[in-house]
Design a protein around this motif. Structure first.
Motif, PDB file in Angstrom:
ATOM      1  N   ALA A 127      -6.177  -9.472   5.892  1.00 44.75           N
ATOM      2  CA  ALA A 127      -6.513  -9.220   4.490  1.00 44.75           C
ATOM      3  C   ALA A 127      -5.232  -9.232   3.670  1.00 44.75           C
ATOM      4  O   ALA A 127      -4.294  -8.486   3.971  1.00 44.75           O
ATOM      5  N   VAL A 128      -5.157 -10.092   2.672  1.00 42.66           N
ATOM      6  CA  VAL A 128      -3.984 -10.153   1.807  1.00 42.66           C
ATOM      7  C   VAL A 128      -4.066  -9.022   0.784  1.00 42.66           C
ATOM      8  O   VAL A 128      -5.056  -8.880   0.076  1.00 42.66           O
ATOM      9  N   VAL A 129      -3.026  -8.186   0.731  1.00 42.60           N
ATOM     10  CA  VAL A 129      -2.979  -7.071  -0.216  1.00 42.60           C
ATOM     11  C   VAL A 129      -1.750  -7.232  -1.099  1.00 42.60           C
ATOM     12  O   VAL A 129      -0.678  -7.587  -0.631  1.00 42.60           O
ATOM     13  N   GLU A 130      -1.926  -6.997  -2.397  1.00 44.81           N
ATOM     14  CA  GLU A 130      -0.835  -7.217  -3.343  1.00 44.81           C
ATOM     15  C   GLU A 130      -0.478  -5.978  -4.153  1.00 44.81           C
ATOM     16  O   GLU A 130       0.406  -6.029  -5.002  1.00 44.81           O
ATOM     17  N   ASN A 131      -1.165  -4.841  -3.916  1.00 46.31           N
ATOM     18  CA  ASN A 131      -0.810  -3.620  -4.628  1.00 46.31           C
ATOM     19  C   ASN A 131      -1.155  -2.409  -3.776  1.00 46.31           C
ATOM     20  O   ASN A 131      -1.779  -2.532  -2.722  1.00 46.31           O
ATOM     21  N   GLU A 132      -0.760  -1.228  -4.244  1.00 48.13           N
ATOM     22  CA  GLU A 132      -0.951  -0.003  -3.466  1.00 48.13           C
ATOM     23  C   GLU A 132      -2.426   0.292  -3.239  1.00 48.13           C
ATOM     24  O   GLU A 132      -2.824   0.739  -2.165  1.00 48.13           O
ATOM     25  N   ALA A 133      -3.256   0.053  -4.259  1.00 41.37           N
ATOM     26  CA  ALA A 133      -4.675   0.353  -4.107  1.00 41.37           C
ATOM     27  C   ALA A 133      -5.295  -0.491  -2.997  1.00 41.37           C
ATOM     28  O   ALA A 133      -6.078   0.005  -2.178  1.00 41.37           O
ATOM     29  N   GLN A 134      -4.953  -1.782  -2.954  1.00 41.68           N
ATOM     30  CA  GLN A 134      -5.487  -2.649  -1.898  1.00 41.68           C
ATOM     31  C   GLN A 134      -4.938  -2.251  -0.536  1.00 41.68           C
ATOM     32  O   GLN A 134      -5.668  -2.246   0.454  1.00 41.68           O
ATOM     33  N   ALA A 135      -3.650  -1.889  -0.482  1.00 40.25           N
ATOM     34  CA  ALA A 135      -3.049  -1.523   0.799  1.00 40.25           C
ATOM     35  C   ALA A 135      -3.663  -0.264   1.381  1.00 40.25           C
ATOM     36  O   ALA A 135      -3.705  -0.082   2.601  1.00 40.25           O
ATOM     37  N   HIS A 136      -4.166   0.633   0.512  1.00 37.99           N
ATOM     38  CA  HIS A 136      -4.761   1.879   0.978  1.00 37.99           C
ATOM     39  C   HIS A 136      -6.285   1.826   1.001  1.00 37.99           C
ATOM     40  O   HIS A 136      -6.937   2.863   1.116  1.00 37.99           O
ATOM     41  N   ALA A 137      -6.847   0.621   0.884  1.00 36.81           N
ATOM     42  CA  ALA A 137      -8.301   0.498   0.946  1.00 36.81           C
ATOM     43  C   ALA A 137      -8.816   1.013   2.288  1.00 36.81           C
ATOM     44  O   ALA A 137      -8.174   0.817   3.329  1.00 36.81           O
ATOM     45  N   PRO A 138      -9.973   1.686   2.296  1.00 35.89           N
ATOM     46  CA  PRO A 138     -10.465   2.300   3.534  1.00 35.89           C
ATOM     47  C   PRO A 138     -10.881   1.308   4.605  1.00 35.89           C
ATOM     48  O   PRO A 138     -11.057   1.703   5.758  1.00 35.89           O
ATOM     49  N   ASP A 139     -11.043   0.021   4.257  1.00 30.18           N
ATOM     50  CA  ASP A 139     -11.456  -0.938   5.285  1.00 30.18           C
ATOM     51  C   ASP A 139     -10.268  -1.593   5.984  1.00 30.18           C
ATOM     52  O   ASP A 139     -10.450  -2.494   6.802  1.00 30.18           O
TER      53      ASP A 139
END
Length: 308
Positions: A127-139
């Motif tokens: 999963a490509v993450v570009e910000n803190e919210a995406q990096a800490h997503a529960p999935d």
């Protein structure tokens, strides 16, 4: 009588303190700035004390806020682990790994077939993450994060991976015949590519002005093409658009393949102020899938760092 703190207010407090700004927290959470302020005031009313200090340089925690933040980080990680435990029950062989686009595209994707061959029973979903919210997503089961060097230590939920160096590179077509790395004057003639908007505070390793000053070259005001991310800046360099200040891991394969060329000997390299780590929720600390992926990733990064 309410005995549990409002969860949305805890999330707002975490984002505001982590980002140092109500405005940035609102952008991350997808709400208005006033909504973030209201939630934090509600949390302060619940706690019966002030939690944040509003200063010109940004937000800072009060002693009570610092105590709350210390426990909140562990709490949010534990909550993220709840989904991992549920997913492990339904799909015990799958791991969802969050990683930045630049590291994924320029380094990790090329090596994942090796993990599939070594561990055929474990499926990786990238999963490509570009910000803190995406990096800490529960999935997300595991996250490859770029953190300050002080945070890069081995723990039960984290493995340090690598600290990169930064140096200028460009497409070989831009170089004169019989080029040998080491002539700084070449940077006076090449277009310069840079990541991030002008004026944003970054380390000296990312500043063309700092590099030109180190090399004894005159400044190049207004001569820099800017890109939103390091990934797009490297992509432009691969197309021959100019020289870019690049992280060593991101251009390792392009240098090995001859698609990019170093412009200076490695004695000029500047260390990155951040370090990559692999991190996972405490709930997955004893998970064999995590152990095997972490061991494999540490080996691959060590191999890359050791390669010329």
């Amino acid at each position: 009588m309410q005995t549990r703190p409002p969860f949305d207010a805890l999330i707002a407090f975490d984002a505001a303190l982590r980002l140092g700004s109500m405005t940035l927290a609102a952008g991350e959470l997808g709400v208005t700035q006033s909504a973030v302020s209201h939630r934090i005031r509600r949390l302060e009313a619940f706690m019966g004390t002030a939690l944040l200090l509003r200063r010109n340089a940004g937000l800072a925690p009060t002693p009570a806020g610092a105590a709350l933040a210390e426990g909140l980080t562990a709490l949010l990680d534990d909550l993220a682990g709840l989904r991992s435990r549920c997913r492990a029950a339904d799909a015990p062989d799958n791991l969802r790994v969050g990683v930045g686009a630049a590291l994924a595209g320029n380094w990790l994707v090329r090596r994942l077939p090796g993990f599939a061959a070594a561990c055929p029973g474990i499926a990786i979903e990238l999963a490509v993450v570009e910000n803190e919210a995406q990096a800490h997503a529960p999935d997300i089961d595991l996250r490859i994060l770029w953190v300050p060097a002080a945070e890069a230590r081995s723990t039960s939920t984290q493995r340090p991976l690598f600290q990169e160096c930064v140096f200028p590179v460009c497409h070989p077509a831009l170089l004169p015949a019989a080029f040998v790395p080491g002539d700084p004057a070449l940077l006076s003639t090449l277009p310069l590519l840079h990541k991030g908007p002008a004026g944003r505070g970054t380390g000296a390793e990312w500043s063309w002005a700092a590099w030109l000053d180190r090399l004894g070259l005159p400044p190049r005001p207004g001569d820099t093409l800017r890109f939103a991310t390091i990934g797009t800046a490297i992509a432009a360099a691969l197309e021959g658009a100019g020289a870019v200040l690049a992280r060593s891991m991101l251009v390792h394969d392009a240098l090995a393949d001859g698609r990019l060329v170093r412009l200076l000997p490695d004695g000029w390299d500047m260390p990155s102020s951040k370090v990559h780590v692999l991190r996972w929720p405490a709930a997955l600390s004893g998970d064999d899938r995590v152990r095997r992926f972490a061991a494999w990733l540490v080996e691959r990064t060590a191999e890359t760092a050791a390669a010329p």
